[in-house]
Design an enzyme around this catalytic site. Structure first.
Site, PDB file in Angstrom:
ATOM      1  N   THR A   1      47.972  24.298-100.173  1.00  0.00           N
ATOM      2  CA  THR A   1      48.112  24.303-101.631  1.00  0.00           C
ATOM      3  C   THR A   1      49.594  24.185-101.953  1.00  0.00           C
ATOM      4  OG1 THR A   1      46.116  25.571-102.039  1.00  0.00           O
ATOM      5  CG2 THR A   1      47.768  25.623-103.760  1.00  0.00           C
TER       6      THR A   1
ATOM      7  N   PHE B   1      52.496  24.794-104.597  1.00  0.00           N
ATOM      8  CA  PHE B   1      52.823  25.613-105.762  1.00  0.00           C
ATOM      9  C   PHE B   1      54.150  25.150-106.340  1.00  0.00           C
ATOM     10  CE2 PHE B   1      50.089  28.379-103.289  1.00  0.00           C
ATOM     11  CZ  PHE B   1      49.403  29.145-104.227  1.00  0.00           C
TER      12      PHE B   1
END
Ligand code: PEP
Ligand code: MN
Length: 642
Positions: A534, A536
């Site tokens: 992921t 960010f």
């Protein structure tokens, strides 16, 4: 005409242009923008633009056919934003994506009246305080205002609540006494065409709210704005306050159609004063909302804690409760218009920020979800232990907390390598234009199976996780005959399993939850895809005067942009050509529909800054100037280290 100068123009080339224009009796104004310098040349004699175009040092010449020049859209295609600082280190911006509310009594009557009014309107969300100290009354026998004494009360009340103050100037001879008290000058309807006043006021360079004259056409109004702009200020806010028509049921006729009309004619911000238009308090709230719906950047309304005692315009003074209701309604309406309501930082967050500076307490970074969430781990990885991680309930709240100064940073998931983009956050990045990306990181997502002490794969009957967690571990789960239960986050699953205290339950989540919730890790790395990441981004506010420092010492290696393109063949192709010509490698391009503009899109993109680039900020700023030539609404979201 507007003459855009080349960046590397020499002083002698500049002088040469000036003398040619002066010889043709053109009045020249030099305007130094952040990205380019332009000469605005205005005069009666027509001049062939080609004569100027060929001069050394000239980048381009934009002829302007309208009688108002500097106020026109042709002069400045993008909307102007007027910035007004308050005493809490914050900048109130009028004309961007934030709606402002200016409120307070018609006239300053006493110290206590102003303190009460400021307290009430600030509690409801006003961003500026109004109050007249010099009142232009129709009758010479009506209350004329307290003069300098009134200015003192106004300023004191404004400062107490972090509200910049707006007050009317009726004649230029008051400038010396007013200048130390006033943040925004208001030119009243009756003075809109007092050109001598406009010239002197413009020369101060301070923000000015220019009200529309009682019977002024839109063009006459813009000509008055031109007086201000050509005298030296670029901070002009137009205010529609109703015009004189044959209708007697209202004090004036509020011309909301002026807003969309003005939008195509001018780049200046527009606010609306429904108080002076309607003249009766009960009729004001619907028109305040209609103003926002028509596209206004804010409202200015009269509010009095005891309207029945008001010395002027008593009938139209709103009760604080009425103003509060208007603000709540505007909060609901704002998203429909793709906007946010501006907020003043609370004294608490101001005090906290100051106290932290003194005691070197850690800055705060907020994330959405519960303790143990992947975002919390991202904060740890990115900041090590130099910030305090705090939770909020949604992605939107991360942005709001940072804008309001409640947090210094926000950790925002933007894309997952298997689940795809987090669209909500792309939209937040375009919506919150006073937010910048100051850093980014990619976190490997590894799920574990957690349960209470004593549990084993054999005792488990139910498995809890966020649907994403369950689907990302589907292969492992298929081999078990467990009952899958959705939870709002992976950390919630861990909390639930801990609370149930049964060996029949397990959670799929980050292993760090084991420590937090007193669980055991039964199995690590249960995700299907071992390459599950992921990305960010770290956000911070850029509307704070002293922006939070860019994180870390690392040289920026990434830049993010948003832009839109014209709705014509090849527009995106042309924009992408600018990236190619700058040899900027783009590693992400997303398109998002623009709310309220069907089939128009925001393009969001990330580019890699080449490591040999000496000055990334300079390079990206210059690049964005080139991009602006073919794309629209170009905004640099951030130049940062990833
Ligand atoms: C006012 O704002 O108090 C005022 C006198 O407004 P206007 O000039 O619009 O009448
Ligand atoms: Mn008034």
């Amino acid at each position: 005409m507007v003459i855009v100068l080349k960046k590397d123009i020499s002083t002698s080339e500049k002088e040469n242009i000036k003398s040619l224009l002066a010889a043709r009796s053109l009045k020249i104004n030099e305007l130094k923008g952040e990205e380019s310098t332009v000469f605005a040349a205005v005069g009666k004699l027509a001049m062939d633009v080609r004569e100027v175009e060929v001069l050394p040092g000239v980048e381009k010449v934009i002829p302007i056919s309208k009688p108002y020049k500097m106020a026109s859209r042709e002069f400045k295609p993008e909307n102007s934003i007027v910035e007004i600082p308050n005493n809490r280190g914050q900048i109130i911006r009028v004309g961007g994506s934030r709606l402002v509310a200016i409120a307070g009594p018609c006239a300053v009557e006493s110290r206590q009246q102003m303190l009460d009014a400021a307290k009430a309107v600030s509690a409801s969300g006003a961003t500026m305080l109004r109050g007249g100290a010099y009142k232009p009354r129709t009758s010479p026998y009506s209350f004329q205002g307290l003069g300098e004494e009134g200015l003192k009360y106004l300023k004191e009340a404004g400062e107490k609540y972090g509200l910049p103050v707006v007050t009317e100037i009726v004649a230029s001879e008051y400038i010396p006494v007013m200048k130390d008290y006033v943040d925004v000058y208001q030119v009243g309807a009756r003075n809109m065409q007092n050109f001598e006043l406009l010239k002197r006021l413009g020369a101060l360079g301070k923000p000015v709210i220019l009200k529309r004259g009682l019977s002024a056409t839109i063009e006459e109004w813009l000509m008055s704005a031109e007086y201000l702009l050509s005298s030296g200020t670029d901070k002009v806010i137009l205010c529609e306050r109703g015009i004189r028509t044959y209708e007697k049921a209202t004090r004036n006729t509020l011309d909301l159609s002026a807003i969309p009309v003005l939008r195509s004619m001018t780049h200046l911000p527009i606010i609306v004063d429904p108080s002076h238009a309607l003249g009766v308090r009960d009729k004001i709230p619907p028109m305040a909302l209609a103003s926002i719906a028509a596209g206004a950047d804010g409202i200015i309304v009269e509010v009095h804690c005891h309207p029945e005692q008001a010395l002027s315009d008593a009938a139209q003074a709103l009760y604080p409760a009425q103003f509060d209701k208007i603000m709540r309604d505007i909060e609901s309406l704002a998203p429909v218009m793709g906007k946010e309501v501006a907020h003043i930082r609370s004294v608490d967050s101001q005090k906290k920020a100051n106290a932290e500076k003194i005691t070197h307490k850690k800055p705060i970074c907020v994330f959405s979800g519960m303790k143990g969430a992947y975002a919390e781990q991202a904060i740890e990885n990115f900041f090590e232990d130099s910030v305090e991680a705090q939770t909020v309930d949604s992605f939107d709240e991360i942005f709001q907390a940072v804008v309001d100064g409640k947090a210094d940073y926000g950790m925002v998931p933007i894309e997952n390598s298997t689940a795809g983009s987090v669209y909500n956050n792309y939209d937040n990045l375009t919506r919150y234009e006073d937010i910048s990306i100051v850093g980014a990181l990619t976190l490997r997502i590894q799920h574990s199976l957690l349960a209470v002490k004593g549990a084993s794969l054999e005792t488990i009957k139910n498995v809890y996780s966020h649907p994403q967690g369950l689907s990302q571990c589907s292969n492992f789960l298929k081999s078990q005959k467990w009952n899958a239960v959705d939870t709002v986050s992976t950390a919630t699953a861990a909390a639930l399993v801990a609370e149930k205290k049964s060996t029949e339950n397990a959670a799929i989540c980050n292993a760090r939850n084991a420590k937090i919730y007193g669980l055991e890790v039964l199995k690590e790395g249960v995700q299907n895809e071992q390459n599950n990441y992921t990305r960010f981004v770290v956000i911070a506010a850029n509307h704070i005067e002293e922006p939070v420092k860019q994180w870390g010492e690392q040289k920026p290696n990434m830049a993010s942009f948003v832009f839109t393109t014209k709705n014509e063949a090849g527009a995106l192709y042309d924009a992408l050509g600018v990236f190619k010509n700058a040899s900027l490698s783009m590693n992400r391009l997303e398109s998002r529909p623009i709310a309220g503009k069907p089939w128009k899109y925001w393009f969001y993109c990330d580019v890699v800054i080449p490591s040999e680039c000496e000055n990334p900020v300079e390079m990206i700023t210059a690049f964005s100037e080139n991009l602006k030539k073919v794309a629209e609404d170009v905004r640099i979201l951030g130049i940062y280290a990833e």
